[in-house]
Design a protein around this motif. Structure first.
Motif: not given
Length: 429
Positions: A51-52, A58-63, A65-71
């Motif tokens: 979604l994000f 995909e090339v923004t700072d948020i995506v 470096k900054e997101m809390y992502t997990f499986e």
């Protein structure tokens, strides 16, 4: 010894001493938005990562470096939401809220998550209030969003401490032409760019416009200007917005370097900024994103919105000493009961007072104790009045009423007129 348990860095507890200000702020915002016809929507804090990537880029700072992502256990990639617009658009699409050209005026509140370096007023778990409006393409709704924030600042007493900055990004087509010209100009001078701007040159070059590097800013003086590349539709829209703000008497500053950090914005962008909080000067930001719904798989649907950071706004309220005195008090009346018979009588009496005085904040002493100790607890509670029931008061069907914050002596008040007396005394306090 084992390591003491503590909160994750950048994710803070909001303690009982702090929550009255939060509740005051949230209630003020909710009341204001009710008055403008906005309805609340509540989205989950966890979404599919895709979604994000699709909305923010995909090339923004948020995506990157900054997101809390997990499986999760199914192998799906999930992310704690870093912002609210994408989740709101997903909900609108999933539930058909914008179908058939339906107008939606929505707002939400809740925590967002970004893995940034914690600073004063900027945390890894932070809280936002956001507004999103769909299927209203004109500058009138852009102006309404700004006008209601202006009214909020006045309600909170911070209107003199914030400044409105405006810009127009044009349509995506016009911006693509400008982007190409800007990249060509900067590429020829790449050795003069700071490291962060060099990285952004190939991924998000418009963000270079708000670089904090003095050398890069000096280089941008002669760079192509976005305003010279605006399409006619965007020019007319921006002129309409400014005309409405002028009519409402809302001052603003045109900031040609205001581009916002997310790729989905188009036409109007705005920020409310302050110089009272140091480096973290933006307290509210937003704009128009007419292509985002279609980008996320929906039919062409216009959108505009903003988000405000609650922590920063509360910090600004405290910095300006605009915290209302009454919200620090959580108890109006403290009921002291000495002896078991008095304790039993205090229970129905307290409920009667709550029935007869809507909104009364009444605390009944718990844990027994002497008259002196209960009175100390009453004073510590911050209550305006202490009510006292002992053996003598119980026999005479009266209650001792003692002012705790002002002049006056303790009076004996008959039970049948106590509510009336208390209501009057609280209004006068």
């Amino acid at each position: 010894m084992s390591k003491p348990l503590q909160a994750i860095r950048g994710m803070n507890d909001i303690l009982p001493e702090q929550t009255p200000l939060w509740r005051y702020f949230e209630a003020t915002v909710a009341g204001l938005l009710d008055g403008y016809g906005y309805r609340q929507i509540r989205m989950p804090i966890v979404e599919f990562t895709e979604l994000f990537k699709r909305s923010i880029g995909e090339v923004t700072d948020i995506v990157e470096k900054e997101m809390y992502t997990f499986e999760d256990r199914n192998g799906d990639s999930l992310t704690l939401r870093p912002e609210g617009t994408a989740a709101c658009v997903r909900a609108v699409l999933e539930h058909g809220l914008s179908g058939g050209g339906q107008t939606q005026k929505l707002w939400y509140i809740g925590p967002m998550f970004r893995h940034e370096r914690p600073q004063k007023g900027r945390y890894r778990q932070f809280h936002q209030i956001g507004l999103e409006v769909f299927n209203l393409p004109g500058p009138d709704i852009d102006a309404e969003l700004i006008m209601l924030t202006w009214r909020l600042w006045k309600l909170l007493g911070i209107g003199d401490a914030v400044t409105l900055e405006l810009n127009s990004l044009g349509t995506s087509e016009a911006r693509a032409v400008y982007r190409g010209e800007l990249v060509e100009y900067l590429t020829a001078r790449i050795d003069q760019l700071d490291e962060d701007s060099r990285r952004r040159l190939s991924s998000n070059p418009l963000r270079i416009l708000d670089s904090k590097s003095p050398q890069t800013q000096a280089l941008l003086v002669d760079a192509p200007k976005l305003e010279n590349y605006l399409d006619e539709e965007s020019r007319v829209h921006f002129a309409g917005l400014k005309a409405r703000l002028d009519a409402a008497g809302i001052p603003y500053v045109i900031n040609p370097k205001l581009v916002r950090g997310l790729d989905y914005y188009s036409k109007t962008v705005f920020e409310w900024v302050t110089d009272k909080l140091g480096a973290q000067g933006t307290v509210c930001a937003g704009g128009r994103y007419d292509g985002l719904v279609e980008q996320m798989g929906g039919k062409p649907t216009t959108g505009v919105g903003f988000a405000m950071g609650i922590e920063r706004l509360l910090l600004l309220i405290e910095t300006l000493d605009k915290v209302p005195a009454e919200i620090a008090r959580t108890v109006d009346v403290y009921l002291c009961a000495i002896g078991e018979a008095a304790e039993l009588a205090a229970i129905p009496l307290a409920e009667q007072l709550r029935d007869k005085i809507p909104g009364l904040r009444l605390q009944v002493n718990a844990g027994a104790g002497s008259f002196k100790s209960q009175l100390k607890k009453a004073d510590k509670s911050g209550a305006l009045f202490a009510l006292v029931i002992g053996e003598d008061e119980l026999a005479q069907q009266v209650v001792g009423c003692k002012p705790l914050r002002g002049q006056g002596e303790q009076n004996s008040i008959a039970w049948d007129v106590l509510a009336e007396h208390l209501a009057t005394s609280l209004k006068q306090a």
